[in-house]
Write an enzyme that holds these catalytic residues in place. Structure first.
Site, PDB file in Angstrom:
ATOM      1  N   GLU A 278       0.784  -1.228   0.000  1.00 50.17           N
ATOM      2  CA  GLU A 278       0.000   0.000   0.000  1.00 50.17           C
ATOM      3  C   GLU A 278       0.822   1.288   0.000  1.00 50.17           C
ATOM      4  O   GLU A 278       0.766   2.067   0.967  1.00 50.17           O
ATOM      5  CB  GLU A 278      -0.964   0.010   1.190  1.00 50.17           C
ATOM      6  CG  GLU A 278      -1.928  -1.160   1.209  1.00 50.17           C
ATOM      7  CD  GLU A 278      -3.034  -1.007   2.260  1.00 50.17           C
ATOM      8  OE1 GLU A 278      -2.964  -0.078   3.081  1.00 50.17           O
ATOM      9  OE2 GLU A 278      -3.980  -1.810   2.250  1.00 50.17           O
TER      10      GLU A 278
ATOM     11  N   GLU B 128      -5.659  -8.559   0.996  1.00 46.63           N
ATOM     12  CA  GLU B 128      -6.242  -8.156   2.276  1.00 46.63           C
ATOM     13  C   GLU B 128      -7.704  -7.806   2.056  1.00 46.63           C
ATOM     14  O   GLU B 128      -8.038  -7.055   1.124  1.00 46.63           O
ATOM     15  CB  GLU B 128      -5.581  -6.886   2.860  1.00 46.63           C
ATOM     16  CG  GLU B 128      -4.237  -7.096   3.468  1.00 46.63           C
ATOM     17  CD  GLU B 128      -3.655  -5.804   4.058  1.00 46.63           C
ATOM     18  OE1 GLU B 128      -4.447  -4.937   4.493  1.00 46.63           O
ATOM     19  OE2 GLU B 128      -2.429  -5.679   4.069  1.00 46.63           O
TER      20      GLU B 128
HETATM   21  C1  FCB Z   1      -4.500  -1.973   5.524  1.00 50.37           C
HETATM   22  C2  FCB Z   1      -3.141  -2.362   6.040  1.00 50.37           C
HETATM   23  C3  FCB Z   1      -3.171  -3.416   7.116  1.00 50.37           C
HETATM   24  C4  FCB Z   1      -4.331  -3.252   8.050  1.00 50.37           C
HETATM   25  C5  FCB Z   1      -5.614  -3.042   7.309  1.00 50.37           C
HETATM   26  C6  FCB Z   1      -6.838  -2.907   8.171  1.00 50.37           C
HETATM   27  O1  FCB Z   1      -4.454  -0.684   5.003  1.00 50.37           O
HETATM   28  O2  FCB Z   1      -2.330  -2.821   4.997  1.00 50.37           O
HETATM   29  O3  FCB Z   1      -1.933  -3.406   7.756  1.00 50.37           O
HETATM   30  O4  FCB Z   1      -4.079  -2.263   8.960  1.00 50.37           O
HETATM   31  O5  FCB Z   1      -5.510  -1.925   6.479  1.00 50.37           O
END
Ligand code: FCB
Length: 463
Positions: free
Chosen positions: A170, A349
């Site tokens: 990210e 994620e």
């Molecule tokens: C993302 C991050 C991860 C976590 C989630 C909820 O942006 O990569 O580390 O904090 O959000």
């Protein structure tokens, strides 16, 4: 199964897994020669972390990794995404390797492989060595070169056992929350700094990518980007224009240059960026082909001329106030496929913090809301696959409740609860659901689906 149940089967080679990151779970903040990261320092600044907490112990994973891998194995995970802490491996940011730090990841990788779980390391998930922040952090053009050297040190040790290397997690969040809004480490508040950091992050990805290609030629190169599907609040030209800027900033700024399209020009102009950090050869390095695009996506945002529109009482949201809107991830996946056509894509994620306030007789958390979230997002992934989108897997965020950055330990994203007093891990009902889905390589949809809000304005990913 009742006759109306619909069972969704996933492709045979679909990867089911879970994700975490070093600072959020490892603890062992100064064990065995680890140096401080910018997050160790940020946590100690007054008012930066909602509950005043830090990552000193977190889930104590450095000590408990064996038990943790055993738990992953019990759940049936195919893959585990974790990150490597640069200051654990190179406490001074450059130069000497801290052998015990690298030993930890060596042991973790072997433990995973021994359990038949594919290790998916990310080289940078936000914990920059503090010494490098003191040398300018991502504002300095030297840092991308230091990152490439650190990458090489990690490859030297682990390169023989890793199939997919992810450079960054990210970059949007690093640049925008770390350098523009200041909500995250290192806490700068300058739009210009954000733009400089964003280009240096991309350069770091490119330089590390080059090392990965030459030193681990059989492995795959990946990057993880976050996306936030964006809709204008109304059809008005003002709302539309505001939403376009946010869409370009949040969703195009990194994926465009990676795919050879350069930074979105109108948005660069909107921010008054003169591209002065971009040197000859940078854009070629940044757009070298990747093998896998990792996609993180949590929520949808509605943007009006005055900024983000807050959720009304009718909106399903999580405990951080993010709208729960699974249909948006489906649009996102089709949009990425259509616009950029990556070789392979994976949800690296997706998950949600929920109240977790209902317990069964045996004490375990009964989290139907989290099960619905994961199920309905996976349903979208399934539909995207049917439409030809090359989705190779899904990694839930997160395996454990953990340190949620500026929010501290309040939000609980885990499918496994962590008791921070005893470090006991207790799978929630969602972990049981997920494990059953992995075993069956699919799951049944409920007879009564959850009703999510429809489109507000035209979704910018429909165009
Ligand atoms: C993302 C991050 C991860 C976590 C989630 C909820 O942006 O990569 O580390 O904090 O959000």
């Amino acid at each position: 199964m009742s006759s109306t149940d619909q069972f969704l089967s996933f492709p045979d080679n679909f990867t089911w897994g879970a994700a975490t990151s070093s600072f959020q779970i490892e603890g062992a903040a100064d064990l065995d020669g680890k140096g401080p990261s910018i997050w160790d320092v940020f946590c100690r600044q007054e008012g930066k972390i909602k509950d005043g907490s830090n990552g000193d112990i977190a889930c104590d994973h450095v000590r408990l990794y064996r038990e943790d891998v055993a738990l992953m194995s019990k759940l049936g995970l195919d893959a585990y995404r974790f990150s490597i802490s640069w200051p654990r491996v190179m406490p001074t940011g450059t130069g000497a390797v801290n052998a015990p730090g690298l030993d930890f990841y060596d042991r973790l990788v072997d433990e995973l492989l021994g359990a038949g779980i594919t290790p998916m390391p990310t080289l940078y998930h936000w914990d920059l060595p503090q010494v490098l922040a003191e040398q300018g952090g991502w504002l300095s053009r030297d840092i991308p070169y230091a990152f490439a050297d650190y990458t090489e040190a990690v490859l030297d040790r682990l390169g023989d056992r890793i199939g997919t290397w992810t450079t960054l997690n990210e970059p949007y969040v690093i640049a925008n929350l770390g350098y523009v809004t200041g909500e995250m480490a290192p806490g700068h508040t300058s739009q210009a700094d954000g733009l400089t950091a964003s280009h240096h992050l991309m350069l770091a990805h490119g330089l590390a990518g080059e090392r990965i290609r030459s030193l681990a030629p059989d492995s795959r190169l990946a990057i993880v980007l976050n996306f936030t599907p964006t809709e204008p609040a109304t059809d008005s030209a003002e709302d539309h224009q505001a939403a376009e800027v946010i869409h370009d900033t949040d969703n195009r700024w990194y994926i465009d240059p990676i795919h050879g399209k350069g930074y979105p020009a109108e948005t660069a102009e909107h921010y008054g960026w003169d591209y002065s950090e971009v040197q000859d050869g940078d854009m070629e390095l940044i757009s070298q082909p990747i093998d896998l695009l990792g996609i993180n996506c949590y929520f949808r945002q509605i943007i009006g001329a005055d900024g983000a529109v807050p959720n009304g009482p009718d909106v399903i949201q999580n405990t951080m106030g993010w709208e729960v809107h699974p249909p948006s991830i489906g649009k996102l996946l089709r949009w990425i496929h259509r616009e950029y056509n990556p070789k392979s894509m994976m949800i690296t994620e997706n998950g949600c913090p929920m109240p977790d306030d209902v317990r069964g007789d045996d004490g375990h958390i009964i989290d139907h809301d989290r099960i619905a979230y994961v199920r309905d997002h996976l349903h979208q992934v399934h539909s995207a696959i049917e439409d030809g989108v090359p989705m190779e897997g899904y990694l839930v965020w997160s395996l454990f409740d953990n340190f949620e950055w500026a929010w501290g330990y309040g939000p609980t994203f885990g499918i496994v609860e962590v008791d921070y007093e005893t470090q006991e891990r207790r799978p929630k009902m969602s972990a049981d659901w997920y494990s059953a889905a992995i075993n069956a390589n699919g799951f049944s949809l409920p007879e009564t689906p959850v009703q999510y809000r429809g489109s507000i304005g035209p979704n910018l990913m429909d165009q």
